[in-house]
Design a protein around this motif. Structure first.
Motif, PDB file in Angstrom:
ATOM      1  N   UNK A  83      -4.357  -3.947   2.091  1.00  0.00           N
ATOM      2  CA  UNK A  83      -5.508  -3.178   1.606  1.00  0.00           C
ATOM      3  C   UNK A  83      -6.077  -3.766   0.322  1.00  0.00           C
ATOM      4  N   UNK A  84      -5.223  -4.379  -0.469  1.00  0.00           N
ATOM      5  CA  UNK A  84      -5.716  -5.058  -1.677  1.00  0.00           C
ATOM      6  C   UNK A  84      -6.713  -6.152  -1.292  1.00  0.00           C
ATOM      7  N   UNK A  85      -6.426  -6.851  -0.204  1.00  0.00           N
ATOM      8  CA  UNK A  85      -7.369  -7.852   0.300  1.00  0.00           C
ATOM      9  C   UNK A  85      -8.607  -7.181   0.888  1.00  0.00           C
ATOM     10  N   UNK A  86      -8.381  -6.125   1.679  1.00  0.00           N
ATOM     11  CA  UNK A  86      -9.491  -5.476   2.380  1.00  0.00           C
ATOM     12  C   UNK A  86     -10.491  -4.843   1.422  1.00  0.00           C
ATOM     13  N   UNK A  87     -10.015  -4.384   0.283  1.00  0.00           N
ATOM     14  CA  UNK A  87     -10.886  -3.681  -0.659  1.00  0.00           C
ATOM     15  C   UNK A  87     -11.573  -4.615  -1.648  1.00  0.00           C
ATOM     16  N   UNK A  88     -11.299  -5.896  -1.535  1.00  0.00           N
ATOM     17  CA  UNK A  88     -11.962  -6.870  -2.401  1.00  0.00           C
ATOM     18  C   UNK A  88     -13.213  -7.381  -1.687  1.00  0.00           C
ATOM     19  N   UNK A  89     -14.401  -7.026  -2.174  1.00  0.00           N
ATOM     20  CA  UNK A  89     -15.628  -7.420  -1.460  1.00  0.00           C
ATOM     21  C   UNK A  89     -15.811  -8.928  -1.357  1.00  0.00           C
ATOM     22  N   UNK A  90     -15.129  -9.672  -2.204  1.00  0.00           N
ATOM     23  CA  UNK A  90     -15.258 -11.131  -2.166  1.00  0.00           C
ATOM     24  C   UNK A  90     -14.788 -11.703  -0.837  1.00  0.00           C
ATOM     25  N   UNK A  91     -13.854 -11.013  -0.172  1.00  0.00           N
ATOM     26  CA  UNK A  91     -13.288 -11.541   1.062  1.00  0.00           C
ATOM     27  C   UNK A  91     -14.072 -11.119   2.306  1.00  0.00           C
ATOM     28  N   UNK A  92     -14.930 -10.123   2.182  1.00  0.00           N
ATOM     29  CA  UNK A  92     -15.770  -9.725   3.309  1.00  0.00           C
ATOM     30  C   UNK A  92     -15.007  -9.244   4.527  1.00  0.00           C
ATOM     31  N   UNK A  93     -13.916  -8.534   4.319  1.00  0.00           N
ATOM     32  CA  UNK A  93     -13.113  -8.045   5.444  1.00  0.00           C
ATOM     33  C   UNK A  93     -13.835  -6.887   6.121  1.00  0.00           C
ATOM     34  N   UNK A  94     -13.844  -6.895   7.437  1.00  0.00           N
ATOM     35  CA  UNK A  94     -14.642  -5.940   8.194  1.00  0.00           C
ATOM     36  C   UNK A  94     -14.159  -4.511   7.993  1.00  0.00           C
ATOM     37  N   UNK A  95     -15.097  -3.581   8.174  1.00  0.00           N
ATOM     38  CA  UNK A  95     -14.773  -2.165   8.049  1.00  0.00           C
ATOM     39  C   UNK A  95     -13.812  -1.728   9.146  1.00  0.00           C
ATOM     40  N   UNK A  96     -13.887  -2.384  10.295  1.00  0.00           N
ATOM     41  CA  UNK A  96     -12.978  -2.048  11.394  1.00  0.00           C
ATOM     42  C   UNK A  96     -11.530  -2.324  10.999  1.00  0.00           C
ATOM     43  N   UNK A  97     -11.286  -3.497  10.422  1.00  0.00           N
ATOM     44  CA  UNK A  97      -9.930  -3.837   9.989  1.00  0.00           C
ATOM     45  C   UNK A  97      -9.491  -2.922   8.849  1.00  0.00           C
ATOM     46  N   UNK A  98     -10.411  -2.644   7.924  1.00  0.00           N
ATOM     47  CA  UNK A  98     -10.100  -1.753   6.800  1.00  0.00           C
ATOM     48  C   UNK A  98      -9.706  -0.365   7.311  1.00  0.00           C
ATOM     49  N   UNK A  99     -10.443   0.126   8.306  1.00  0.00           N
ATOM     50  CA  UNK A  99     -10.136   1.430   8.894  1.00  0.00           C
ATOM     51  C   UNK A  99      -8.746   1.439   9.516  1.00  0.00           C
ATOM     52  N   UNK A 100      -8.448   0.387  10.255  1.00  0.00           N
ATOM     53  CA  UNK A 100      -7.140   0.317  10.916  1.00  0.00           C
ATOM     54  C   UNK A 100      -6.005   0.256   9.899  1.00  0.00           C
TER      55      UNK A 100
END
Length: 281
Positions: free
Chosen positions: A217-234
């Motif tokens: 989640x630390x990666x997912x919540x960093x906008x620099x990495x552009x992780x998709x909302x789908x992955x963040x939700x999961x």
């Protein structure tokens, strides 16, 4: 009889690594490095490009360090053997990587529609083929190759979990995580950490799952990495389950509520895949 690879040991020390630190960056156990140096085990093909980069040597030089017995035998012979022309291995081209990307995507869709049993064997076979190709990947394509390998490995890990083969799942996630780091792909990195957390959840190790998911989640919540909302939700859904298993029901409820909010923002095309992942938990 095994021949100790003293040249390999010298190269490792010259690069500034202890056995422990070298094992850490290679994502293997220290005993594996020791066996490489003792000559009782060979590094796997996909590990060799990274070994060469860490030791700051060429692939040919690495091969010489791994096979010192060839040099010593040749030195004792009075006459050179007849030259043998060995055809060069086929260099991996971008078109081949495109085909493997398409295959992995197709296997994933079949998994969604028909279940893991329909594609588990084929996915593992593809993973083995990719690993056997690693030595033939030019540096210009290596980052992309690492991502293709990592994506196939993470799919194999999910399929192994479906088959309750957690030992295989751990091996595949380790390979996928290493590939994500090699390919510098944060989304794959976060996703694989999530898969690893499910292995801990199935084993009843809630705190270990929480630790992995917090990193994801630390990666997912960093906008620099552009992780998709789908992955963040999961990931939020998964950490909700992990908190509950660890006994922190308040944190679990908050994480599940966040997962629902994120899921509401996921477009319909991605929801099927997310739902399939959640069903696995």
């Amino acid at each position: 009889m095994a021949v100790r690879r003293t040249g390999f040991v010298r190269a490792r020390k010259a690069a500034g690594f202890t056995q422990e630190s070298f094992a850490e960056v290679m994502h293997v156990d220290r005993s594996t490095v020791a066996r490489w140096e003792q000559g009782t085990r060979e590094p796997l093909p996909y590990q060799r490009p990274k070994l060469a980069r860490l030791l700051k040597i060429t692939m040919n030089e690495l091969d010489e360090l791994l096979h010192p017995e060839v040099e010593s035998v040749a030195a004792t012979q009075h006459a050179s053997p007849p030259a043998v022309v060995v055809p060069s291995p086929r260099v991996v081209q971008a078109e081949l990587l495109t085909q493997y990307e398409a295959l992995t995507s197709a296997y994933r869709q079949i998994d969604y529609q028909a279940g893991s049993a329909a594609v588990y064997e084929q996915t593992v076979s593809q993973l083995n083929r990719l690993m056997s190709m690693a030595d033939n990947v030019p540096s210009s394509h290596y980052q992309r190759f690492a991502l293709v390998l990592g994506d196939t490995a993470q799919l194999a890990a999910w399929l192994a979990i479906d088959h309750q083969d957690y030992g295989a799942a751990r091996r595949y996630t380790s390979l996928a995580l290493s590939s994500a780091q090699e390919g510098e792909e944060a989304q794959l990195h976060a996703y694989v950490l999530g898969i690893m957390s499910y292995i801990h959840l199935h084993a009843g190790r809630g705190p270990d799952a929480v630790r992995l998911l917090l990193a994801a989640l630390h990666l997912a919540e960093n906008p620099r990495f552009g992780i998709s909302q789908a992955v963040h939700s999961w990931l939020s859904e998964a950490i909700g389950e992990a908190y509950a298993l660890a006994g922190d029901h308040r944190a679990g409820a908050a994480a599940l509520a966040k997962a629902e909010r994120l899921f509401d923002g996921v477009d319909q095309a991605r929801r099927t895949g997310v739902a399939r992942v959640l069903q696995r938990g």
